[in-house]
Design a protein around this motif. Structure first.
Motif, PDB file in Angstrom:
ATOM      1  N   UNK A  80      38.856 -41.722   1.054  1.00  0.00           N
ATOM      2  CA  UNK A  80      39.605 -42.302  -0.171  1.00  0.00           C
ATOM      3  C   UNK A  80      38.901 -42.204  -1.287  1.00  0.00           C
ATOM      4  N   UNK A  81      37.720 -42.177  -1.384  1.00  0.00           N
ATOM      5  CA  UNK A  81      37.080 -41.958  -2.424  1.00  0.00           C
ATOM      6  C   UNK A  81      37.151 -40.398  -3.076  1.00  0.00           C
ATOM      7  N   UNK A  82      37.249 -39.732  -2.179  1.00  0.00           N
ATOM      8  CA  UNK A  82      37.853 -38.134  -2.406  1.00  0.00           C
ATOM      9  C   UNK A  82      39.008 -37.989  -3.304  1.00  0.00           C
ATOM     10  N   UNK A  83      39.833 -38.666  -2.499  1.00  0.00           N
ATOM     11  CA  UNK A  83      41.233 -38.451  -2.895  1.00  0.00           C
ATOM     12  C   UNK A  83      41.729 -39.214  -3.973  1.00  0.00           C
ATOM     13  N   UNK A  84      41.166 -40.582  -3.990  1.00  0.00           N
ATOM     14  CA  UNK A  84      41.953 -41.083  -5.299  1.00  0.00           C
ATOM     15  C   UNK A  84      41.048 -40.740  -6.784  1.00  0.00           C
ATOM     16  N   UNK A  85      41.775 -39.967  -7.590  1.00  0.00           N
ATOM     17  CA  UNK A  85      41.335 -39.899  -8.813  1.00  0.00           C
ATOM     18  C   UNK A  85      41.334 -41.022  -9.554  1.00  0.00           C
ATOM     19  N   UNK A  86      40.538 -40.966 -10.711  1.00  0.00           N
ATOM     20  CA  UNK A  86      39.962 -41.774 -11.657  1.00  0.00           C
ATOM     21  C   UNK A  86      41.234 -42.100 -12.394  1.00  0.00           C
ATOM     22  N   UNK A  87      41.717 -43.464 -12.471  1.00  0.00           N
ATOM     23  CA  UNK A  87      42.946 -43.662 -13.341  1.00  0.00           C
ATOM     24  C   UNK A  87      42.501 -44.206 -14.639  1.00  0.00           C
ATOM     25  N   UNK A  88      43.272 -44.058 -15.896  1.00  0.00           N
ATOM     26  CA  UNK A  88      43.199 -44.257 -16.949  1.00  0.00           C
ATOM     27  C   UNK A  88      43.620 -45.626 -17.353  1.00  0.00           C
ATOM     28  N   UNK A  89      42.683 -46.359 -17.838  1.00  0.00           N
ATOM     29  CA  UNK A  89      42.832 -47.849 -18.138  1.00  0.00           C
ATOM     30  C   UNK A  89      43.473 -47.962 -19.418  1.00  0.00           C
ATOM     31  N   UNK A  90      44.787 -48.275 -19.195  1.00  0.00           N
ATOM     32  CA  UNK A  90      45.673 -48.430 -20.654  1.00  0.00           C
ATOM     33  C   UNK A  90      45.292 -49.529 -21.164  1.00  0.00           C
ATOM     34  N   UNK A  91      44.634 -50.763 -20.576  1.00  0.00           N
ATOM     35  CA  UNK A  91      44.640 -52.041 -21.242  1.00  0.00           C
ATOM     36  C   UNK A  91      43.277 -51.934 -21.906  1.00  0.00           C
ATOM     37  N   UNK A  92      42.490 -50.880 -21.703  1.00  0.00           N
ATOM     38  CA  UNK A  92      41.027 -51.017 -22.514  1.00  0.00           C
ATOM     39  C   UNK A  92      41.232 -50.831 -23.809  1.00  0.00           C
TER      40      UNK A  92
END
Length: 221
Positions: free
Chosen positions: A89-101
């Protein structure tokens, strides 16, 4: 003649006694051999029964040990599978852009300001999360603790830049009195409510700003 008959009877008696003794010895010998064979067979049977009993006990203990170890083995397998799945899961899931930042970074416009009441413009805008910075003023979209930082490069004597919150001066980046090229920077951490505004103004009436100067703001809490 009488002596001869006595001798014959003695010989016959000895012969009879000898035959009976031989028969008796043979009978005893045969009986002993049969008894010995009987004891060996009994011992073999006893050993076979003992081995069977031992084998039964070993199988029973192996079954008990297998029943004890089976839950532990399943637990280890479950832990290993969980670790592998978490790693996948850690390897497959890419970092997601936080549009609310909420945050921005901009270069300051390469120009000269002639009034200390002017608002210093940012161009180009490199990042503008939350779209709260419009090129001149940052307007708070959500309450929280914010960090602002300005870095300036100028050749204006006694040049500097103020960070403002609404009409309040917060901190000053001051370049000094030498009319050569100088750099300065300053930061400010401030609590903002919705609608509060943060912007930059020159320290003196005339201020030249190099285009490599920058202004950054970000919500930290």
């Amino acid at each position: 003649m009488l002596h001869f008959l006595n001798f014959v009877w003695c010989v016959a008696f000895v012969f009879i006694i000898g035959e009976k003794g031989s028969a008796y010895s043979l009978a005893v010998s045969n009986s002993s051999e049969e008894y010995g064979y009987y004891n060996i067979y009994n011992k073999i049977d006893s050993m076979q029964k003992a081995f069977q009993t031992l084998e039964t006990n070993v199988q029973r203990k192996n079954n008990m040990l297998r029943q004890i170890l089976q839950p532990i083995t399943k637990m280890d397998d479950n832990i290993e599978m969980s670790d592998q799945s978490s790693q996948v899961t850690k390897t497959v899931q890419p970092l997601q852009k936080n549009d609310t930042a909420v945050g921005f970074t901009t270069r300051l416009q390469h120009t000269t300001y002639s009034s200390s009441s002017s608002i210093i413009r940012g161009s180009p805008i490199l990042y503008n999360g939350g779209n709260a910075y419009n090129g001149t003023v940052f307007t708070c979209p959500s309450p929280g603790l914010y960090l602002f930082h300005v870095s300036m490069l100028t050749n204006t004597k006694s040049g500097g830049i103020w960070i403002y919150k609404n009409s309040q001066k917060l901190t000053l980046a001051y370049a000094g009195s030498d009319p050569q090229w100088n750099g300065a920077s300053v930061s400010a951490v401030v609590w903002l409510d919705v609608g509060d505004q943060v912007y930059l103004r020159p320290h003196i009436s005339t201020l030249f700003i190099d285009g490599n100067s920058a202004f950054t703001g970000v919500k930290i809490n």
